[in-house]
Scaffold this active site. Structure first.
Site, PDB file in Angstrom:
ATOM      1  CB  SER A   1      -0.590  -0.084   1.653  1.00 22.56           C
ATOM      2  OG  SER A   1       0.111  -0.209   2.269  1.00 22.56           O
TER       3      SER A   1
ATOM      4  CE1 TYR B   1      -4.884  -0.745  -0.224  1.00 24.63           C
ATOM      5  CE2 TYR B   1      -3.168  -2.695  -0.602  1.00 24.63           C
ATOM      6  CZ  TYR B   1      -3.523  -1.850  -0.594  1.00 24.63           C
ATOM      7  OH  TYR B   1      -4.014  -1.672  -1.722  1.00 24.63           O
TER       8      TYR B   1
ATOM      9  CB  CYS C   1       1.068  -5.279   1.625  1.00 23.43           C
ATOM     10  SG  CYS C   1      -0.417  -4.968   2.455  1.00 23.43           S
TER      11      CYS C   1
ATOM     12  CB  CYS D   1       2.406  -4.007   9.749  1.00 23.13           C
ATOM     13  SG  CYS D   1       2.125  -2.254   8.306  1.00 23.13           S
ATOM     14  CB  THR D   2       5.848  -5.127   4.768  1.00 23.52           C
ATOM     15  OG1 THR D   2       4.262  -3.393   4.534  1.00 23.52           O
ATOM     16  CG2 THR D   2       5.768  -6.519   4.729  1.00 23.52           C
ATOM     17  CG  HIS D   3       4.147   0.627   6.618  1.00 26.55           C
ATOM     18  ND1 HIS D   3       3.430   0.006   5.179  1.00 26.55           N
ATOM     19  CD2 HIS D   3       4.387   1.794   5.922  1.00 26.55           C
ATOM     20  CE1 HIS D   3       3.054   1.446   4.769  1.00 26.55           C
ATOM     21  NE2 HIS D   3       3.796   1.652   4.701  1.00 26.55           N
TER      22      HIS D   3
HETATM   23  N1  DGL Z   1       2.435  -2.436   5.198  1.00 29.44           N
HETATM   24  C1  DGL Z   1       1.061  -3.303   5.453  1.00 29.44           C
HETATM   25  C2  DGL Z   1       1.562  -4.368   5.942  1.00 29.44           C
HETATM   26  O1  DGL Z   1       1.609  -4.916   5.873  1.00 29.44           O
HETATM   27  C3  DGL Z   1       0.019  -1.766   5.851  1.00 29.44           C
HETATM   28  C4  DGL Z   1       0.010  -0.865   5.794  1.00 29.44           C
HETATM   29  C5  DGL Z   1      -0.846  -0.036   5.480  1.00 29.44           C
HETATM   30  O2  DGL Z   1      -2.040   0.230   6.466  1.00 29.44           O
HETATM   31  O3  DGL Z   1      -1.509   0.051   4.539  1.00 29.44           O
HETATM   32  O4  DGL Z   1       0.009  -4.555   6.595  1.00 29.44           O
END
Ligand code: DGL
Length: 264
Positions: free
Chosen positions: A11, A42, A74, A188-190
Site C-alpha cells: 500500500s 489498507y 503487505c 506490517c511491512t512498514h
Molecule cells: N504495509 C502494510 C502491511 O504490511 C499495511 C500498511 C497499511 O495500513 O496500508 O500490513
C-alpha cells in the site's frame, strides 16, 4: 531469454523492508516496486474493499510490467486477498504473512506479541497461524492504527515523536501477560523500517522478527532458473497517485536503490 522483473507490491513504502532482502538475494534482478498510495492505508479498510481492490490493481500491474513473479509485501493485503490474487493472476505470487512461526520458535517465556494493522490482527489467517505454529504460546495481538503512517513520515524525513512508537508498543506491553513477552512479530511491512524506534522504547529484552529474509529466500528459490540480464534494467517505483509525498520520498527511495519513479 532475459528474465522479466520482480513486481513487489504494498500500500505504501513498507514493502521496502521485503524488497531490500530480495534485492540482496537477487542482485541481478530488476525490481518494480508498486505502492498503492492512492489506497493507503489498507489497515483501516474493510476486508471487502481490500479483497476487491488488490487483485484488480495487481491485474493491471502484471499486464503492464509482465513480471516473472509477484510479491505481495503487505500483511494486510496478503492475509485478506492472497487467495483472490492467486486465482486472478497467472504468475507465481508470494505473500507476506505474520512471522508467528519463527517467533514461536524463538520465545523463551512463551509469550509473543503480534503488532500489525487493525485489519491484519483480526484476520482468521492469523488465528490459523497461531493455532498451527504457536499453540504452546500466549499470542498477544495489537492493531496499531497509525504506525504505518508514522513510518511513511519517517521515510519522508519528517520528525515523529517517540510517543507514536511507545503508544503502539503499549498495546502489547500493557496487555495481560505483556510483561512476560519476549518476542514481537512485526506483522506490517512498514514496521521493520522503524524497528530502531520501537526497540528504543521497548528496551533490550524484546526480540523483533519479520518475514523479509524468509520471503527473499522463497523468491530466490522460485526464480532460481532465471537468467538475469547483466547489468539489470534500473529498479523502479510505481505509485498509484501523484501526490506531494512522492517527491518527499525520493531521497529515501534512492537510498533503497530506486532512481526511477513512475505514476500508474
Ligand atoms: N504495509 C502494510 C502491511 O504490511 C499495511 C500498511 C497499511 O495500513 O496500508 O500490513
Amino acid at each position: 531469454m532475459d528474465a522479466a522483473p520482480i513486481l513487489i507490491f504494498d500500500s505504501g513504502v513498507g514493502g521496502l523492508s521485503v524488497a531490500d532482502p530480495i534485492m540482496r538475494a537477487l542482485p541481478d534482478a530488476q525490481i518494480i516496486y508498486a505502492a498503492d498510495n492512492a489506497g493507503f492505508p489498507y489497515g483501516s479498510k474493510e476486508e471487502a474493499e481490500i479483497a476487491a481492490r488488490v487483485p484488480a490493481l495487481l491485474g493491471r500491474l502484471v499486464e503492464r510490467y509482465r513480471p516473472a513473479l509477484v510479491v505481495i509485501a503487505c500483511n494486510t493485503a496478503s492475509t485478506i486477498a492472497l487467495a483472490h490474487v492467486r486465482a486472478a493472476l497467472d504468475v507465481p505470487v508470494v505473500g507476506t504473512v505474520p512471522a508467528i512461526k519463527p517467533a514461536a520458535e524463538l520465545t523463551q517465556t512463551g509469550v509473543i506479541g503480534v503488532l500489525g494493522t487493525p485489519a491484519t490482527v483480526r484476520q482468521r489467517y492469523v488465528d490459523d497461524l497461531a493455532a498451527r505454529f504457536a499453540s504452546h504460546c500466549v499470542v498477544l495481538r495489537h492493531g496499531a492504527a497509525d504506525l504505518a503512517s508514522h513510518a511513511e513520515a519517517v521515510l519522508r524525513g519528517e520528525a515523529v515523536p517517540d510517543a507514536a512508537f511507545s503508544d503502539a508498543m503499549a498495546g502489547l506491553l500493557d496487555a495481560e501477560g505483556g510483561d512476560r513477552m519476549d518476542v514481537v512479530v512485526l506483522a506490517c511491512t512498514h514496521f521493520p523500517l522503524v524497528s530502531d524506534r520501537l526497540a528504543a522504547i521497548a528496551g533490550q529484552r524484546l526480540a523483533f522478527v519479520d518475514g523479509g529474509a524468509g520471503i527473499a529466500r522463497r523468491t530466490a528459490h522460485l526464480l532460481s532458473d532465471q537468467q538475469w540480464r547483466i547489468p539489470h534494467l534500473p529498479h523502479k517505483v510505481v505509485f498509484t497517485a501523484d501526490a506531494p509525498a512522492v517527491e518527499a520520498l525520493r531521497p529515501a527511495l534512492l537510498r533503497h536503490g530506486y532512481a526511477d519513479i513512475e505514476i500508474l
